[in-house]
Scaffold this motif. Structure first.
Motif, PDB file in Angstrom:
ATOM      1  N   GLN A  83      21.068   4.020   0.006  1.00 43.01           N
ATOM      2  CA  GLN A  83      21.270   2.658  -0.475  1.00 43.01           C
ATOM      3  C   GLN A  83      20.266   1.693   0.142  1.00 43.01           C
ATOM      4  N   GLU A  84      19.928   1.888   1.393  1.00 42.73           N
ATOM      5  CA  GLU A  84      18.950   1.009   2.047  1.00 42.73           C
ATOM      6  C   GLU A  84      17.563   1.185   1.436  1.00 42.73           C
ATOM      7  N   VAL A  85      17.213   2.406   1.087  1.00 39.14           N
ATOM      8  CA  VAL A  85      15.918   2.656   0.429  1.00 39.14           C
ATOM      9  C   VAL A  85      15.885   1.951  -0.927  1.00 39.14           C
ATOM     10  N   ILE A  86      16.944   2.083  -1.693  1.00 39.02           N
ATOM     11  CA  ILE A  86      16.997   1.464  -3.019  1.00 39.02           C
ATOM     12  C   ILE A  86      16.880  -0.057  -2.918  1.00 39.02           C
ATOM     13  N   GLU A  87      17.577  -0.644  -1.939  1.00 35.68           N
ATOM     14  CA  GLU A  87      17.507  -2.096  -1.766  1.00 35.68           C
ATOM     15  C   GLU A  87      16.080  -2.533  -1.432  1.00 35.68           C
ATOM     16  N   THR A 134       0.832  -1.200   0.000  1.00 35.73           N
ATOM     17  CA  THR A 134       0.000   0.000   0.000  1.00 35.73           C
ATOM     18  C   THR A 134       0.869   1.253   0.000  1.00 35.73           C
ATOM     19  N   SER A 135       0.207   2.399  -0.147  1.00 31.61           N
ATOM     20  CA  SER A 135       0.927   3.666  -0.139  1.00 31.61           C
ATOM     21  C   SER A 135       1.599   3.916   1.211  1.00 31.61           C
ATOM     22  N   VAL A 136       1.051   3.325   2.284  1.00 27.70           N
ATOM     23  CA  VAL A 136       1.627   3.496   3.626  1.00 27.70           C
ATOM     24  C   VAL A 136       3.070   2.986   3.661  1.00 27.70           C
ATOM     25  N   TYR A 137       3.336   1.928   2.922  1.00 30.65           N
ATOM     26  CA  TYR A 137       4.702   1.390   2.860  1.00 30.65           C
ATOM     27  C   TYR A 137       5.658   2.447   2.328  1.00 30.65           C
ATOM     28  N   PHE A 138       5.286   3.103   1.254  1.00 28.13           N
ATOM     29  CA  PHE A 138       6.148   4.118   0.638  1.00 28.13           C
ATOM     30  C   PHE A 138       6.260   5.363   1.522  1.00 28.13           C
ATOM     31  N   ILE A 139       5.169   5.720   2.184  1.00 25.68           N
ATOM     32  CA  ILE A 139       5.190   6.865   3.102  1.00 25.68           C
ATOM     33  C   ILE A 139       6.174   6.596   4.244  1.00 25.68           C
ATOM     34  N   THR A 140       6.100   5.411   4.818  1.00 29.85           N
ATOM     35  CA  THR A 140       6.987   5.036   5.924  1.00 29.85           C
ATOM     36  C   THR A 140       8.436   5.016   5.476  1.00 29.85           C
ATOM     37  N   LEU A 141       8.672   4.507   4.281  1.00 21.66           N
ATOM     38  CA  LEU A 141      10.034   4.426   3.745  1.00 21.66           C
ATOM     39  C   LEU A 141      10.602   5.818   3.489  1.00 21.66           C
ATOM     40  N   LEU A 142       9.799   6.703   2.937  1.00 25.75           N
ATOM     41  CA  LEU A 142      10.265   8.054   2.664  1.00 25.75           C
ATOM     42  C   LEU A 142      10.542   8.798   3.968  1.00 25.75           C
TER      43      LEU A 142
END
Length: 239
Positions: A28-32, A9-17
């Motif tokens: 690098q951790e974000v890209i992985e 879900t979009s929540v995953y990307f929000i948390t990652l950002l």
């Protein structure tokens, strides 16, 4: 259908950002992580694309509605500030070669971009504020590995006094150490008043003699300039 992956879900990307913006995840951790979510993602541009842009692109490829979800969430968030934990994580990553000094700089100064929200009043930790908005932008080309190691030591200090940490960060520079000795030396020898000392303290540390954390130590060595180098080493957290 039993083997179908649970939808991201979009929540995953929000948390990652948010983790990247706060510094608890490196570029690098974000890209992985993104590679794990979208195996077919084109990696050729990874080393050249700004992290948030790469994340937005990946999210939009997965669901076109995610872009607006992320923008809305991040715009209204109060937990995207670069943090002390984040600075420590990013410095450790740089010092071990996991990210480059340039990538550290890009992370630390993302909020300083002309098209970004003004960082004034944005930080709750004045030492992190100074590191991100003043030290790196002004001195990036001059900082050596030894100074990055000292900065990491300062942020990891068990006392966690933001005022003292900021003073120590200013004193990473040999030039600033000499200024410290000169201006404080003038004061303890009685050549300048507390108000005159404030001109230096406000300009270099953003503090006056009432808030400068070493004022009591300075008062204790009045007319004893020979003791000032020891105070400098304490303020610079050399020990």
């Amino acid at each position: 259908m039993k083997n179908e992956m649970s939808p991201v879900t979009s929540v995953y990307f929000i948390t990652l950002l948010k983790a990247y913006l706060r510094g608890t995840k490196t570029r690098q951790e974000v890209i992985e992580e993104l590679r794990g979510v979208t195996p077919m993602h084109d990696k050729a541009e990874d080393s050249h694309t700004e992290v948030s842009s790469l994340l937005f692109k990946t999210a939009s490829e997965m669901n076109e509605n995610y872009y607006q979800d992320i923008v809305t969430a991040i715009s209204n968030a109060t937990d995207t500030t670069p943090s002390r934990e984040g600075v420590i994580h990013q410095l450790e990553a740089m010092l071990t070669g996991f990210i480059t000094p340039k990538q550290l700089f890009e992370w630390a100064t993302w909020h300083n971009e002309p098209d970004s929200e003004d960082g004034a009043g944005f930080f709750s930790d004045i030492a992190v504020d100074y590191f991100c908005t003043q030290l790196l932008p002004a001195s990036f080309d001059e900082l050596a590995i030894a100074q990055y190691k000292q900065a990491l030591k300062i942020f990891q200090s068990g006392t966690h006094n933001s005022l003292k940490d900021k003073v120590a960060l200013v004193l990473l520079s040999e030039k600033e150490r000499q200024r410290f000795l000169f201006y404080l030396g003038d004061y303890i020898q009685g050549h300048t008043s507390p108000e005159q000392l404030d001109v230096y303290l406000l300009h270099k540390f953003g503090m006056d003699h009432h808030s400068f954390p070493y004022m009591s130590s300075l008062s204790a060595i009045m007319h004893e300039p020979g003791k000032l180098p020891a105070l400098l080493h304490m303020a610079a957290m050399d020990a």
